[in-house]
Write a protein that holds these residues in place. Structure first.
Motif, mmCIF file in Angstrom:
data_model
loop_
_atom_site.group_PDB
_atom_site.id
_atom_site.type_symbol
_atom_site.label_atom_id
_atom_site.label_comp_id
_atom_site.label_asym_id
_atom_site.label_seq_id
_atom_site.Cartn_x
_atom_site.Cartn_y
_atom_site.Cartn_z
ATOM 1 N N UNK A 5 1.475 1.584 -4.136
ATOM 2 C CA UNK A 5 0.936 1.873 -5.241
ATOM 3 C C UNK A 5 0.326 0.090 -5.641
ATOM 4 N N UNK A 6 -1.156 0.233 -6.205
ATOM 5 C CA UNK A 6 -1.542 -0.719 -6.823
ATOM 6 C C UNK A 6 -1.004 -1.420 -7.818
ATOM 7 N N UNK A 7 -0.784 -3.014 -8.028
ATOM 8 C CA UNK A 7 -0.546 -3.371 -9.468
ATOM 9 C C UNK A 7 -0.337 -5.178 -9.394
ATOM 10 N N UNK A 22 -0.720 -6.187 -5.275
ATOM 11 C CA UNK A 22 -0.343 -4.606 -4.488
ATOM 12 C C UNK A 22 -1.270 -3.771 -4.143
ATOM 13 N N UNK A 23 -1.837 -2.746 -2.982
ATOM 14 C CA UNK A 23 -2.508 -1.949 -2.686
ATOM 15 C C UNK A 23 -1.539 -0.794 -1.834
ATOM 16 N N UNK A 24 -2.508 0.224 -2.532
ATOM 17 C CA UNK A 24 -1.477 1.257 -1.128
ATOM 18 C C UNK A 24 -1.376 1.140 0.139
ATOM 19 N N UNK A 55 1.886 8.837 -0.663
ATOM 20 C CA UNK A 55 1.888 7.267 0.403
ATOM 21 C C UNK A 55 1.684 6.624 -0.689
ATOM 22 N N UNK A 56 1.585 6.852 -1.907
ATOM 23 C CA UNK A 56 1.202 5.327 -2.522
ATOM 24 C C UNK A 56 2.904 5.483 -3.408
#
Length: 293
Positions: A1-3, A22-24, A290-291
């Motif tokens: 997950x993005x953040x 953060x990226x998936x 997946x995320x």
């Protein structure tokens, strides 16, 4: 997950800053960018990050800015005197020539200027500060991922509702398929026997219908699918902070396996159409989980 998360502070005249992105990614992958002077902290920072995050491509950037007092280099007197001794020796050999010594140029020689604080001491000083900042950045990152996760959970539940609806259509249709097959088979047999002027025993017809019913039976698949959907919903509704992405990924694979089995047993257009929609929704779920952390 993005953040995204960041944190900064100033300690003893030194400014520290940590940025976390953060990226998936279905696995954990970390890339750390640290100043060379504290590069020895990389392994500790990654270990601390693994305790907070289990999935995602993470980029950690640590910035360090020293105050004037810390940034100022000290003069290595021993090294400077050694250079001067060599120069005096050379001057004695060419005493007929005047020699001018520029001290500012001597300071540029290797080993004359050294950091005011050695690397080991700097790392020891920076360790607790950077680890604390990383933890604060993780708090912000996780808060952002929680907000994204709520939106993702709503999307996953929408797909679950579609699957549940189509499975209900399949469950209601399955007994009708057997009855229709029975009627078609009886009509066909009656037609053929009338032309051939012969009779087929009733038990033979019943046996053939029973064989078809056994081959087309999807009760177990429907039951297992319902169980997987129930577990899927329980995980999404759980208030626990434990990672669930891999479990949801496994459940989506199991759902697809059951859907494929139902499709292989299907001998009805209505069921086939419904199962196509079910498989499409499961594929969407597989992409989305997946995320999930």
């Amino acid at each position: 997950m993005t953040g995204y998360g960041d944190a900064s502070t100033q300690v003893d005249g030194m400014h520290f800053a940590v940025e976390l992105r953060s990226l998936n990614n279905k696995y954990f992958k970390a890339a750390l960018r640290l100043p060379e002077s504290i590069a020895g902290l990389e392994a500790e920072l990654e270990a601390a990050l693994r305790k907070r995050v289990t999935r995602g491509s993470l980029t950690v950037t640590v910035k360090l800015r020293l105050s004037d007092a810390h940034a100022a280099s000290r003069v290595n007197d021993a090294a400077l005197l050694t250079y001067l001794d060599h120069l005096e020796t050379i001057h004695s050999k060419i005493s007929d020539h005047s020699v001018h010594i520029d001290l500012t140029q001597l300071l540029a020689l290797p080993g004359v200027l050294q950091p005011s604080e050695d690397e080991e001491s700097l790392v020891s000083h920076a360790r607790p500060v950077v680890l604390k900042l990383l933890d604060q950045a993780c708090d912000k990152l996780m808060a952002m991922r929680v907000r994204e996760g709520k939106s993702l959970a709503e999307d996953l539940l929408t797909h679950r509702d579609l699957i549940r609806n189509r499975l209900e259509i399949i469950r209601e249709r399955a007994p009708v398929v057997i009855d229709e097959y029975h009627q078609r088979l009886r009509s066909r047999i009656d037609e053929l026997t009338a032309q051939a002027k012969m009779k087929i025993a009733e038990h033979d017809l019943i046996r053939e219908v029973a064989l078809f019913a056994d081959r087309a039976d999807i009760c177990e698949e429907l039951s297992r699918t319902a169980g997987h959907l129930e577990q899927f919903e329980q995980i999404l509704d759980s208030k626990k902070d434990a990672p669930s992405g891999r479990t949801l990924d496994f459940l989506s694979q199991e759902l697809l396996r059951e859907a494929n089995t139902i499709a292989s047993k299907s001998n009805d257009a209505t069921i086939s159409r419904a199962i196509v929609e079910v498989k499409s929704a499961i594929d969407r779920i597989k992409e989305q989980v997946q995320n999930v952390e």
